[in-house]
Write an enzyme that holds these catalytic residues in place. Structure first.
Site, mmCIF file in Angstrom:
data_model
loop_
_atom_site.group_PDB
_atom_site.id
_atom_site.type_symbol
_atom_site.label_atom_id
_atom_site.label_comp_id
_atom_site.label_asym_id
_atom_site.label_seq_id
_atom_site.Cartn_x
_atom_site.Cartn_y
_atom_site.Cartn_z
ATOM 1 N N GLY A 139 0.789 -1.230 0.000
ATOM 2 C CA GLY A 139 0.000 0.000 0.000
ATOM 3 C C GLY A 139 0.819 1.278 0.000
ATOM 4 O O GLY A 139 0.291 2.338 0.323
ATOM 5 N N LYS A 140 2.088 1.218 -0.417
ATOM 6 C CA LYS A 140 2.907 2.431 -0.408
ATOM 7 C C LYS A 140 2.361 3.461 -1.400
ATOM 8 O O LYS A 140 2.210 4.637 -1.063
ATOM 9 C CB LYS A 140 4.367 2.085 -0.729
ATOM 10 C CG LYS A 140 4.985 1.185 0.342
ATOM 11 C CD LYS A 140 6.448 0.908 0.091
ATOM 12 C CE LYS A 140 6.685 0.003 -1.095
ATOM 13 N NZ LYS A 140 6.117 -1.346 -0.919
ATOM 14 N N HIS A 143 10.082 -19.740 18.622
ATOM 15 C CA HIS A 143 11.369 -19.037 18.647
ATOM 16 C C HIS A 143 11.189 -17.603 19.173
ATOM 17 O O HIS A 143 11.896 -17.166 20.089
ATOM 18 C CB HIS A 143 11.956 -19.043 17.235
ATOM 19 C CG HIS A 143 13.290 -18.387 17.101
ATOM 20 N ND1 HIS A 143 14.465 -19.101 16.973
ATOM 21 C CD2 HIS A 143 13.642 -17.078 17.080
ATOM 22 C CE1 HIS A 143 15.476 -18.258 16.876
ATOM 23 N NE2 HIS A 143 15.008 -17.023 16.933
ATOM 24 N N GLU A 144 10.221 -16.892 18.609
ATOM 25 C CA GLU A 144 10.016 -15.497 19.022
ATOM 26 C C GLU A 144 9.495 -15.417 20.457
ATOM 27 O O GLU A 144 9.864 -14.522 21.215
ATOM 28 C CB GLU A 144 9.066 -14.771 18.067
ATOM 29 C CG GLU A 144 9.552 -14.693 16.616
ATOM 30 C CD GLU A 144 10.950 -14.129 16.450
ATOM 31 O OE1 GLU A 144 11.364 -13.293 17.285
ATOM 32 O OE2 GLU A 144 11.646 -14.530 15.500
HETATM 33 P P1 ADP Z 1 2.938 -0.857 -3.120
HETATM 34 O O1 ADP Z 1 3.033 0.530 -3.664
HETATM 35 O O2 ADP Z 1 3.363 -0.959 -1.686
HETATM 36 O O3 ADP Z 1 3.561 -1.911 -3.968
HETATM 37 P P2 ADP Z 1 0.165 -0.507 -3.729
HETATM 38 O O4 ADP Z 1 -0.137 0.742 -3.017
HETATM 39 O O5 ADP Z 1 0.391 -0.420 -5.182
HETATM 40 O O6 ADP Z 1 1.386 -1.255 -3.058
HETATM 41 O O7 ADP Z 1 -0.988 -1.550 -3.404
HETATM 42 C C1 ADP Z 1 -1.652 -2.253 -4.407
HETATM 43 C C2 ADP Z 1 -3.103 -2.415 -4.068
HETATM 44 O O8 ADP Z 1 -3.273 -3.244 -2.923
HETATM 45 C C3 ADP Z 1 -3.771 -1.117 -3.684
HETATM 46 O O9 ADP Z 1 -4.234 -0.428 -4.796
HETATM 47 C C4 ADP Z 1 -4.920 -1.579 -2.799
HETATM 48 O O10 ADP Z 1 -5.991 -1.994 -3.574
HETATM 49 C C5 ADP Z 1 -4.335 -2.797 -2.121
HETATM 50 N N1 ADP Z 1 -3.816 -2.458 -0.788
HETATM 51 C C6 ADP Z 1 -2.534 -2.599 -0.358
HETATM 52 N N2 ADP Z 1 -2.416 -2.219 0.933
HETATM 53 C C7 ADP Z 1 -3.633 -1.813 1.334
HETATM 54 C C8 ADP Z 1 -4.147 -1.302 2.572
HETATM 55 N N3 ADP Z 1 -3.367 -1.135 3.650
HETATM 56 N N4 ADP Z 1 -5.464 -0.995 2.628
HETATM 57 C C9 ADP Z 1 -6.239 -1.158 1.549
HETATM 58 N N5 ADP Z 1 -5.831 -1.623 0.373
HETATM 59 C C10 ADP Z 1 -4.541 -1.972 0.243
HETATM 60 ZN ZN ZN Z 2 15.890 -15.147 16.907
#
Ligand code: ADP
Ligand code: ZN
Length: 590
Positions: free
Chosen positions: A201-202, A418-419
């Site tokens: 979700g970045k 382990h953790e």
């Molecule tokens: P990244 O940039 O980290 O590779 P993306 O932002 O492109 O990931 O995520 C791809 C898709 O996955 C998003 O468009 C969304 O649909 C879904 N997604 C990922 N993380 C989330 C989240 N935390 N909440 C809701 N949807 C998410």
């Molecule tokens: Zn360890």
């Protein structure tokens, strides 16, 4: 039929197709120009006897002796006569001369017309290729980077990731009101690095950030800067920032920033120099804009360790926000966000799906719901049922298995034990830093993690704290041994062992903490240590391992409770760890 035409029209409207068409038209033109030249050789061929007759009748004006035969010009046409060169007698030539025909000898097989046609075709091909190259490069450049204003995404669309969202609140505040910050002279971030695995979700968070702040959003990828021609990548960096300044307030998102930002190697090749000049341009641009310009750059990567340190200096990407794979609660929340517009059967339990999808990223979960919807539609159903979700989950797990990201239930249990061992030892060993959280969700190379936070910065570390660290480090392997037996321990403790050996070595050789060696510094780097030193290091590590094992054996109930909690929630906070240990055992370290 009209449908086909409409389709073709729509295709043609697309610019890339129009360009391809132009290139094709040029190629056809090139062919059209060169073909007549090529065809000029294809004159009619006549038999030698006919030629002989024509010659006798005085109709031949000119012959050209060439490879394989004669080109013959009569009154009204040009023909070719095949004559093997060995059979071309001087008599023929004399006869022709006598008949009043002009006789010429060709030196090589290629005549002027052919040479010309060859050269012209070559020029045409080169022109077409150059055109293609230019199009390939400038076509995306013409509308690159594309900026979006009024981004519809909001933080509500991002489930979980609460820590990241909280850390980014300040960025929103800044972007939506840069002047207020400027007035009080606050130092404002220019660059934020989001670090985490793909699909977490970045991009989504960056977009939501722009949406919340109501600013323009420009997304590019590090791979956009690998252009085929020298200097293009660098000029794209300038172009990106120039546009951003024009659009300010604006958020620039650079995905896969490692593609432009990896460490400079100082290699001498043209590619290395090109790469370095692109990275330098990025650094210059980041230093160049003044924070009041209202531009913030967000970079995304899965690996900070490969980035050039210059990128991470103050005034550049000096903040990092970690975006990890979601835990059970996070997964349920993500499923809920994506299920908003789906029709689910009443018997569907999102919490159960969240439990059954360890290791799934947000993207995987969104994919899962989509696949389930497709299965349901294929079955002619109006609601997505449990079976559809189950089938979709299995399908995605197969894909993950191919990327070897799936943790089997046995492995998961092993990681939990382990953790839990690390966490238990950290709770019960006096002098250890407090546990902040424990998780069995993979982090980077590690399959799980117990995070401890020191209560204050320490510059002088007492021996008691060092020993506590050693016990905690050994706690993982010790728990494996206690629970599964000595034949079942795994390779999972490699980094713990390296860490412990490192501490023990310094205790003996640098910090004067071994009574046998005393307070002297031993050995220089690169040399092996004397036998007594090795023995002391071994003794310390082994004693601490025994202490860790004793701690776990004496508090087996607490360990098992921690394992259960980790398997159920995947991540547990420090307070919860302490509560569980406290409930299971009456005593707790001060
Ligand atoms: P990244 O940039 O980290 O590779 P993306 O932002 O492109 O990931 O995520 C791809 C898709 O996955 C998003 O468009 C969304 O649909 C879904 N997604 C990922 N993380 C989330 C989240 N935390 N909440 C809701 N949807 C998410
Ligand atoms: Zn360890």
């Amino acid at each position: 039929m009209s449908g086909v035409i409409e389709k073709a029209r729509r295709l043609l409207r697309r610019k890339s197709v129009a360009i391809t068409a132009a290139v094709l038209a040029l190629a056809v033109l090139a062919a059209a120009v060169s073909v007549p030249f090529l065809l000029s050789k294809n004159v009619d061929e006549i038999a030698y006897s006919d030629f002989s007759r024509e010659l006798g009748a005085g109709k031949v004006r000119k012959i050209q002796v060439q490879e394989g035969g004669l080109s013959v010009w009569t009154e009204d046409q040009q023909v070719f006569v095949r004559v093997p060169s060995t059979h071309l007698s001087a008599q023929t030539v004399d006869r022709a001369t006598a008949a009043g025909a002009q006789v010429v000898f060709q030196k090589s097989g290629i005549d002027a017309a052919h040479a010309a046609s060859f050269v012209i075709s070559l020029i045409m091909v080169a022109a077409v290729l150059a055109l293609v190259a230019v199009q390939v490069d400038f076509k995306p450049n013409a509308r690159w980077p594309r900026a979006v204003s009024n981004v519809p995404d909001r933080f509500d669309d991002v489930a979980g990731q609460e820590e990241a969202k909280a850390e980014l609140q300040e960025v929103i505040a800044f972007l939506s009101n840069a002047q207020a910050f400027e007035k009080v002279g606050a130092r404002i971030p220019k660059g934020v690095l989001m670090v985490g695995p793909p699909g977490t979700g970045k991009t989504l968070i960056a977009k939501a950030l722009a949406g919340e702040a109501g600013v323009s959003f420009m997304a590019v990828s590090g791979s956009d800067f690998s252009a085929p021609l020298i200097g293009i990548a660098k000029s794209r960096v300038s172009k990106l920032f120039e546009q951003a300044r024009r659009r300010a307030p604006c958020l620039i998102f650079i995905d896969e920033i490692d593609a432009i930002g990896r460490k400079r190697g100082g290699g001498g090749s043209a590619a290395d120099r090109e790469f370095e000049s692109t990275l330098n341009q990025l650094l210059v641009e980041m230093d160049g804009f003044n924070t009041t310009a209202g531009v913030i750059v967000i970079g995304a990567t899965n690996r900070v360790d490969v980035l050039d340190p210059a990128l991470l200096r103050p005034g550049r990407f000096d903040r990092q926000v970690h975006i990890g794979l979601p835990d059970i609660t996070g997964r349920e929340a993500i499923l809920a966000v994506h299920a908003r517009n789906l029709k689910l059967a009443p018997n569907v339990d999102l919490a159960a799906i969240a439990r059954g999808t360890p290791g799934f990223s947000g993207a995987d979960l969104s994919n899962l719901l989509n696949e389930a919807a497709i299965f349901a539609a294929r079955d002619g159903m109006v609601e997505i049922g449990r079976d559809h979700l189950e089938a979709a989950r299995n399908k995605i797990i197969m894909g993950l298995e191919r990327r070897s990201l799936v943790i089997s239930p046995e492995e998961r249990r092993l990681v939990a034990v382990h953790e839990a061992g690390h966490a238990l030892c950290a709770c019960l060993t006096p002098g250890s830093d407090k546990v902040h959280s424990a998780t069995i969700i993979p982090h980077g190379q590690a399959l799980g993690l117990v995070m401890r936070l020191p209560e204050k910065d320490r510059y002088c570390i007492p021996v008691e704290k060092l020993e506590a660290d050693l016990i905690v480090a050994m706690g993982g392997r010790a728990a494996e041994e206690v629970v599964f037996g000595p034949r079942k321990v795994t390779t999972g403790a490699a980094s713990d062992i390296a860490h412990a050996t490192n501490i023990a070595t310094r205790m003996v050789t640098e910090w004067g903490m071994s009574p046998v060696i005393g307070m002297v510094k031993v050995g220089r780097s690169g040399e092996s240590y004397p036998r007594e030193v090795e023995q002391e290091i071994r003794r310390i590590v082994e004693e601490m391992y025994a202490a860790a094992k004793a701690c776990i054996e004496d508090n087996r109930k607490a360990l098992d409770a921690l394992v259960d909690a980790l398997l159920e929630h995947e991540t547990i906070e420090g307070d919860e760890v302490r509560r569980i240990v406290c409930l299971s055992e009456r005593r707790l370290a001060a």
